[in-house]
Design a protein around this motif. Structure first.
Motif, PDB file in Angstrom:
ATOM      1  N   GLN A 132       0.841  -1.188   0.000  1.00 45.75           N
ATOM      2  CA  GLN A 132       0.000   0.000   0.000  1.00 45.75           C
ATOM      3  C   GLN A 132       0.878   1.241   0.000  1.00 45.75           C
ATOM      4  O   GLN A 132       1.919   1.276   0.646  1.00 45.75           O
ATOM      5  CB  GLN A 132      -0.899   0.028   1.232  1.00 45.75           C
ATOM      6  CG  GLN A 132      -1.873  -1.102   1.293  1.00 45.75           C
ATOM      7  CD  GLN A 132      -2.711  -1.059   2.565  1.00 45.75           C
ATOM      8  OE1 GLN A 132      -2.353  -0.434   3.552  1.00 45.75           O
ATOM      9  NE2 GLN A 132      -3.848  -1.725   2.532  1.00 45.75           N
ATOM     10  N   VAL A 133       0.420   2.238  -0.721  1.00 42.36           N
ATOM     11  CA  VAL A 133       1.105   3.532  -0.722  1.00 42.36           C
ATOM     12  C   VAL A 133       0.062   4.635  -0.584  1.00 42.36           C
ATOM     13  O   VAL A 133      -1.127   4.433  -0.847  1.00 42.36           O
ATOM     14  CB  VAL A 133       1.924   3.754  -2.018  1.00 42.36           C
ATOM     15  CG1 VAL A 133       3.038   2.743  -2.138  1.00 42.36           C
ATOM     16  CG2 VAL A 133       1.036   3.720  -3.243  1.00 42.36           C
ATOM     17  N   ASN A 134       0.521   5.779  -0.193  1.00 40.03           N
ATOM     18  CA  ASN A 134      -0.347   6.950  -0.097  1.00 40.03           C
ATOM     19  C   ASN A 134      -0.852   7.302  -1.494  1.00 40.03           C
ATOM     20  O   ASN A 134      -0.071   7.304  -2.456  1.00 40.03           O
ATOM     21  CB  ASN A 134       0.440   8.114   0.510  1.00 40.03           C
ATOM     22  CG  ASN A 134      -0.450   9.265   0.877  1.00 40.03           C
ATOM     23  OD1 ASN A 134      -1.321   9.660   0.103  1.00 40.03           O
ATOM     24  ND2 ASN A 134      -0.237   9.811   2.057  1.00 40.03           N
ATOM     25  N   PRO A 135      -2.131   7.601  -1.647  1.00 41.06           N
ATOM     26  CA  PRO A 135      -2.670   7.920  -2.977  1.00 41.06           C
ATOM     27  C   PRO A 135      -1.983   9.120  -3.635  1.00 41.06           C
ATOM     28  O   PRO A 135      -1.997   9.251  -4.863  1.00 41.06           O
ATOM     29  CB  PRO A 135      -4.149   8.227  -2.729  1.00 41.06           C
ATOM     30  CG  PRO A 135      -4.460   7.675  -1.394  1.00 41.06           C
ATOM     31  CD  PRO A 135      -3.180   7.593  -0.634  1.00 41.06           C
ATOM     32  N   SER A 136      -1.359   9.978  -2.857  1.00 34.98           N
ATOM     33  CA  SER A 136      -0.691  11.130  -3.447  1.00 34.98           C
ATOM     34  C   SER A 136       0.648  10.757  -4.096  1.00 34.98           C
ATOM     35  O   SER A 136       1.208  11.551  -4.847  1.00 34.98           O
ATOM     36  CB  SER A 136      -0.461  12.215  -2.379  1.00 34.98           C
ATOM     37  OG  SER A 136       0.420  11.734  -1.384  1.00 34.98           O
ATOM     38  N   LEU A 137       1.158   9.577  -3.824  1.00 34.19           N
ATOM     39  CA  LEU A 137       2.412   9.132  -4.420  1.00 34.19           C
ATOM     40  C   LEU A 137       2.142   8.658  -5.844  1.00 34.19           C
ATOM     41  O   LEU A 137       1.327   7.763  -6.064  1.00 34.19           O
ATOM     42  CB  LEU A 137       3.004   7.992  -3.582  1.00 34.19           C
ATOM     43  CG  LEU A 137       4.416   7.577  -3.925  1.00 34.19           C
ATOM     44  CD1 LEU A 137       5.401   8.708  -3.638  1.00 34.19           C
ATOM     45  CD2 LEU A 137       4.787   6.346  -3.118  1.00 34.19           C
TER      46      LEU A 137
END
Length: 148
Positions: A132-137
């Protein structure tokens, strides 16, 4: 199609001898002595519990001891190397997860080649992995970054 008498006799004798041959050609009994199951992590984890449950089941089914031996350290490399250095006779088994694949990319120099030195026997459990990653990345895939 007409089958000549001689060919028929050859087939009949071969068919009659087939059950006798299966009694002669028996497989070796396995295991004839205790089997070690190496877990390359500390006791109490998922791999250890799984190995102990499988070892108990195999002991009951095959009538021989399956001894779980924990060899923690080095991110699993110490236990894996112990199995690689043991005789390839089927009496030393390894419970391993995705760490072996991860270690091949993390460590520049290992004393073994996992693909060449270890032969898979059975899959005993499957675990999904999610990243999972931050959607802003702004990333869409996972790529291996080359080392400098």
């Amino acid at each position: 199609m007409k089958l000549p008498r001689r060919n028929f006799l050859y087939l009949a004798v071969g068919a009659a001898a087939l059950p006798m041959a299966s009694r002669i050609a028996r497989a070796q009994a396995y295991p004839t002595r205790p089997v070690r199951i190496i877990v390359p992590f500390a006791p109490g984890g998922v791999n250890d519990i799984t190995a102990r449950l499988i070892g108990q089941w195999l002991s009951e089914r095959l009538g021989q001891q399956f001894i779980v031996e924990n060899r923690p350290g080095g991110g699993g490399n110490i236990g894996i190397e112990a199995v690689v250095r043991s005789p390839a006779d089927g009496y030393t088994l390894l419970v391993v997860g995705t760490t072996a694949a991860i270690n091949a990319t993390l460590f520049e120099k290992l004393n073994y080649n996992f693909i060449r030195d270890i032969a898979p026997v059975a899959s005993i459990h499957r675990v999904p992995h999610v990243m999972q990653v931050n959607p802003s990345l702004p990333v869409a895939t996972v790529l291996r970054v080359p080392r400098p």
